[in-house]
Design an enzyme around this catalytic site. Structure first.
Site, short mmCIF file in Angstrom:
data_model
loop_
_atom_site.label_atom_id
_atom_site.label_comp_id
_atom_site.label_asym_id
_atom_site.label_seq_id
_atom_site.Cartn_x
_atom_site.Cartn_y
_atom_site.Cartn_z
N HIS A 43 17.10 19.33 66.67
CA HIS A 43 16.28 20.12 65.74
C HIS A 43 15.30 20.95 66.58
CE1 HIS A 43 13.92 20.19 61.69
NE2 HIS A 43 13.69 21.28 62.40
N ARG A 45 12.53 23.50 67.43
CA ARG A 45 11.40 24.07 66.69
C ARG A 45 10.81 25.24 67.48
NH1 ARG A 45 9.82 20.87 62.42
NH2 ARG A 45 10.79 18.81 62.35
N GLU A 70 19.79 21.36 63.38
CA GLU A 70 18.92 21.38 62.20
C GLU A 70 17.79 22.39 62.40
OE1 GLU A 70 19.14 16.60 61.07
OE2 GLU A 70 17.36 17.42 62.03
N HIS A 190 16.78 10.29 57.82
CA HIS A 190 15.33 10.17 57.88
C HIS A 190 14.93 8.71 57.63
CE1 HIS A 190 11.46 12.31 58.27
NE2 HIS A 190 11.00 11.23 57.66
#
Length: 241
Positions: A43, A45, A70, A190
């Site tokens: 993921h 960012r 993601e 999650h």
């Protein structure tokens, strides 16, 4: 049987804390696959606080299982995904200031934006999953927008599991049934852990994939990475019996 995709963000966090290239993310991803992981999830960012943008292309060269990226569909993220063409892109609605993904998409109010992004990725042969909560309207919206899969946001399940597992999993069972009827594949992630994974997988019909990072990497500090991945795989195998 449900596939296990290992999220290696935490490995990148550890590397970045000291600088340099230890632990080496490419080596860890290679090892995870050799130890039994059936996918690698990252993921990236905007602030690159764990996964760096150059990691994305480095990993693309070596991941031999499913590669799942993601992120929030900013223009930079869209370009990053198109440049690297993973197996799957999982779109999440979190902005750059969010510590970790903490909500699913409202596929109705964001329909116009999501429809264009989904179409772009699918035109490039990339499977599209939407991070989503157990909301029937939003799941229907995901199908209407042309998504291939949804990823059920499982924090509520994880929080409720120890008190009442049956009630905790019930919304996810129903959500998966709806998704299956609509022709959507079902992923989940999650706060899934060794404690709660088997029960979840056994009670969510058609669960194709789970993406697990924080709990798995934390367990690996005690059990070792290979042993931990095998333990998670066994939980999923048990759930399929």
């Amino acid at each position: 049987m449900t596939k296990l995709s290992v999220n290696i963000n935490k490995i990148a966090t550890l590397r970045n804390a000291r600088g340099g290239d230890v632990p080496n993310l490419v080596q860890v991803a290679t090892d995870c696959e050799s130890f039994g992981a059936q996918g690698i999830t990252i993921h990236p960012r905007p602030d690159e606080r764990h996964i760096r943008y150059n990691d994305v292309s480095d990993l693309k060269k070596i991941v031999t299982t499913e590669y799942n990226i993601e992120g929030y569909p900013s223009q930079d993220f869209i370009k990053l995904v198109l440049d690297n063409k993973p197996t799957q892109v999982t779109l999440v609605p979190d902005g750059p200031d969010v510590l970790t993904s903490n909500a699913g998409w409202d596929t109705i109010s964001h329909a116009e934006m999501l429809k264009d992004v989904i179409a772009t990725f699918k035109e490039n042969g990339i499977r599209v999953s939407l991070f989503i909560e157990c909301n029937e309207d939003y799941i229907q919206g995901a199908a209407d927008l042309g998504a291939d899969r949804i990823e059920l946001y499982t924090e509520d399940y994880a929080n409720g599991y120890s008190r009442d597992p049956e009630n905790a999993v019930a919304p996810y069972t129903y959500a998966a049934e709806i998704a299956n009827e609509l022709g959507l594949g079902v992923n989940a992630g999650h706060d899934l852990s060794l404690e709660n994974l088997e029960y979840f997988a056994a009670n969510v019909p058609g669960l194709l994939e789970v993406s697990i990072g924080h709990a798995l990497i934390s367990d690996a500090l005690y059990f070792g990475l290979e042993n931990t991945i095998q333990q998670y795989r066994r939980k999923l195998e048990n759930a399929s019996r």
